[in-house]
Design a protein around this motif. Structure first.
Motif, PDB file in Angstrom:
ATOM      1  N   MET A  79       0.911  -1.187  -0.025  1.00  0.00           N
ATOM      2  CA  MET A  79       0.038   0.068  -0.056  1.00  0.00           C
ATOM      3  C   MET A  79       0.932   1.165  -0.050  1.00  0.00           C
ATOM      4  N   THR A  80       0.514   2.341  -0.882  1.00  0.00           N
ATOM      5  CA  THR A  80       1.271   3.542  -0.703  1.00  0.00           C
ATOM      6  C   THR A  80       0.369   4.695  -0.786  1.00  0.00           C
ATOM      7  N   PRO A  81       0.714   5.621  -0.141  1.00  0.00           N
ATOM      8  CA  PRO A  81       1.595   5.799   0.827  1.00  0.00           C
ATOM      9  C   PRO A  81       1.579   5.126   2.136  1.00  0.00           C
ATOM     10  N   MET A  82       2.884   5.116   2.808  1.00  0.00           N
ATOM     11  CA  MET A  82       2.624   4.396   4.260  1.00  0.00           C
ATOM     12  C   MET A  82       2.439   5.101   5.356  1.00  0.00           C
ATOM     13  N   ARG A  83       2.792   6.497   4.942  1.00  0.00           N
ATOM     14  CA  ARG A  83       2.846   7.691   5.991  1.00  0.00           C
ATOM     15  C   ARG A  83       2.343   8.781   5.389  1.00  0.00           C
ATOM     16  N   GLY A  84       1.600   9.745   6.156  1.00  0.00           N
ATOM     17  CA  GLY A  84       1.161  10.948   5.772  1.00  0.00           C
ATOM     18  C   GLY A  84       0.756  11.808   6.640  1.00  0.00           C
ATOM     19  N   GLU A  85       0.663  13.137   6.336  1.00  0.00           N
ATOM     20  CA  GLU A  85       0.231  14.361   7.030  1.00  0.00           C
ATOM     21  C   GLU A  85      -0.676  15.169   6.161  1.00  0.00           C
ATOM     22  N   VAL A  86      -1.634  15.488   6.740  1.00  0.00           N
ATOM     23  CA  VAL A  86      -2.815  16.122   5.954  1.00  0.00           C
ATOM     24  C   VAL A  86      -3.302  17.424   6.928  1.00  0.00           C
ATOM     25  N   ARG A  87      -3.521  18.455   6.097  1.00  0.00           N
ATOM     26  CA  ARG A  87      -3.823  19.521   6.792  1.00  0.00           C
ATOM     27  C   ARG A  87      -5.398  19.894   6.187  1.00  0.00           C
ATOM     28  N   SER A  88      -6.379  20.246   6.863  1.00  0.00           N
ATOM     29  CA  SER A  88      -7.696  20.402   6.235  1.00  0.00           C
ATOM     30  C   SER A  88      -8.407  21.687   7.112  1.00  0.00           C
ATOM     31  N   PHE A  89      -9.105  22.278   6.301  1.00  0.00           N
ATOM     32  CA  PHE A  89     -10.043  23.080   6.902  1.00  0.00           C
ATOM     33  C   PHE A  89     -11.280  22.812   7.336  1.00  0.00           C
ATOM     34  N   THR A  90     -11.779  21.742   6.954  1.00  0.00           N
ATOM     35  CA  THR A  90     -13.289  21.253   7.077  1.00  0.00           C
ATOM     36  C   THR A  90     -13.209  20.100   8.452  1.00  0.00           C
ATOM     37  N   ASP A  91     -14.207  19.566   8.653  1.00  0.00           N
ATOM     38  CA  ASP A  91     -14.374  18.631   9.660  1.00  0.00           C
ATOM     39  C   ASP A  91     -13.683  17.248   9.656  1.00  0.00           C
ATOM     40  N   ALA A  92     -13.153  17.134   8.462  1.00  0.00           N
ATOM     41  CA  ALA A  92     -12.542  15.859   8.139  1.00  0.00           C
ATOM     42  C   ALA A  92     -11.522  15.966   7.151  1.00  0.00           C
ATOM     43  N   PHE A  93     -10.618  15.007   7.221  1.00  0.00           N
ATOM     44  CA  PHE A  93      -9.491  14.981   6.216  1.00  0.00           C
ATOM     45  C   PHE A  93      -9.334  13.668   5.359  1.00  0.00           C
ATOM     46  N   ALA A  94      -8.913  13.982   3.936  1.00  0.00           N
ATOM     47  CA  ALA A  94      -9.045  12.759   3.217  1.00  0.00           C
ATOM     48  C   ALA A  94      -7.571  12.347   2.868  1.00  0.00           C
ATOM     49  N   VAL A  95      -7.421  11.123   2.737  1.00  0.00           N
ATOM     50  CA  VAL A  95      -6.124  10.352   1.935  1.00  0.00           C
ATOM     51  C   VAL A  95      -6.578   9.436   0.929  1.00  0.00           C
ATOM     52  N   ARG A  96      -5.634   9.459   0.170  1.00  0.00           N
ATOM     53  CA  ARG A  96      -5.785   8.716  -1.172  1.00  0.00           C
ATOM     54  C   ARG A  96      -4.573   7.590  -0.876  1.00  0.00           C
ATOM     55  N   VAL A  97      -5.078   6.117  -0.739  1.00  0.00           N
ATOM     56  CA  VAL A  97      -4.222   5.090  -0.763  1.00  0.00           C
ATOM     57  C   VAL A  97      -4.143   4.295  -2.045  1.00  0.00           C
ATOM     58  N   PHE A  98      -3.055   3.538  -2.232  1.00  0.00           N
ATOM     59  CA  PHE A  98      -3.188   2.695  -3.259  1.00  0.00           C
ATOM     60  C   PHE A  98      -2.541   1.423  -2.938  1.00  0.00           C
ATOM     61  N   PRO A  99      -3.583   0.294  -2.620  1.00  0.00           N
ATOM     62  CA  PRO A  99      -3.258  -0.882  -2.286  1.00  0.00           C
ATOM     63  C   PRO A  99      -2.934  -1.546  -3.582  1.00  0.00           C
ATOM     64  N   GLY A 100      -2.088  -2.634  -3.492  1.00  0.00           N
ATOM     65  CA  GLY A 100      -1.102  -3.288  -4.437  1.00  0.00           C
ATOM     66  C   GLY A 100      -1.100  -4.679  -4.203  1.00  0.00           C
ATOM     67  N   ASN A 101      -1.284  -5.427  -5.463  1.00  0.00           N
ATOM     68  CA  ASN A 101      -1.480  -6.796  -5.178  1.00  0.00           C
ATOM     69  C   ASN A 101      -0.113  -7.376  -6.114  1.00  0.00           C
ATOM     70  N   PRO A 102       1.074  -7.911  -5.562  1.00  0.00           N
ATOM     71  CA  PRO A 102       2.126  -8.328  -6.218  1.00  0.00           C
ATOM     72  C   PRO A 102       1.960  -9.681  -6.723  1.00  0.00           C
ATOM     73  N   TYR A 103       0.891 -10.380  -6.520  1.00  0.00           N
ATOM     74  CA  TYR A 103       0.775 -11.729  -6.881  1.00  0.00           C
ATOM     75  C   TYR A 103       0.269 -12.008  -8.395  1.00  0.00           C
ATOM     76  N   ASP A 104       0.209 -12.972  -9.310  1.00  0.00           N
ATOM     77  CA  ASP A 104      -0.243 -13.328 -10.372  1.00  0.00           C
ATOM     78  C   ASP A 104      -1.926 -13.393 -10.414  1.00  0.00           C
ATOM     79  N   GLN A 105      -2.447 -13.884  -9.174  1.00  0.00           N
ATOM     80  CA  GLN A 105      -3.778 -13.789  -9.209  1.00  0.00           C
ATOM     81  C   GLN A 105      -4.668 -13.077  -8.467  1.00  0.00           C
ATOM     82  N   ARG A 106      -5.925 -12.829  -8.811  1.00  0.00           N
ATOM     83  CA  ARG A 106      -6.588 -11.766  -8.057  1.00  0.00           C
ATOM     84  C   ARG A 106      -6.651 -12.103  -6.677  1.00  0.00           C
TER      85      ARG A 106
END
Length: 129
Positions: free
Chosen positions: A24-51
């Protein structure tokens, strides 16, 4: 000295199966937000040949579940692929929040191996007013 030689021989003889694993990338992050929530986009990865079937969960620092919006939270991921997942975490009245976003690969019932793998990243949200 003999122990070092045995360990070196084992390292050469063993296949690197344990070295590849779910990611999964990124593995760490710091987010600044002006709202009542913060958003993070992560990218899970599958290194195997099968789903694999993937679930994304959000926990606090003590691994207690957090009610976050995760899009998508459950999906199938093709072999050698990754995909974006949007995670929106509420501050719940706090000015800062530390969370762990975890990707879990869920084995299919028909598979021989029934290992449930989990990888987590740490994220820190700051609320600005």
């Amino acid at each position: 000295m003999r122990t070092i030689g045995i360990l070196a021989a084992l390292a050469v003889a063993l296949p690197p199966v344990a070295a590849t694993g779910q990611s999964m990338t990124p593995m760490r992050g710091e987010v600044r937000s002006f709202t009542d929530a913060f958003a993070v986009r992560v990218f899970p990865g599958n290194p195997y040949d099968q789903r694999i079937r993937v679930e994304v969960h959000v926990y606090d620092q003590d691994f207690q579940p957090i009610d976050a919006r995760i899009t998508p939270s459950v999906f199938l991921l093709a072999g050698q692929a990754s995909r974006p997942v949007l995670v929106v975490v509420p501050f719940d009245g706090a000015s800062e929040r530390k969370v762990r976003i975890c990707t879990e690969s869920i084995p299919f019932p028909s598979e021989q191996t029934q290992i449930r793998a989990q990888i987590c990243g740490k994220f820190f949200g700051h609320r600005r007013s």
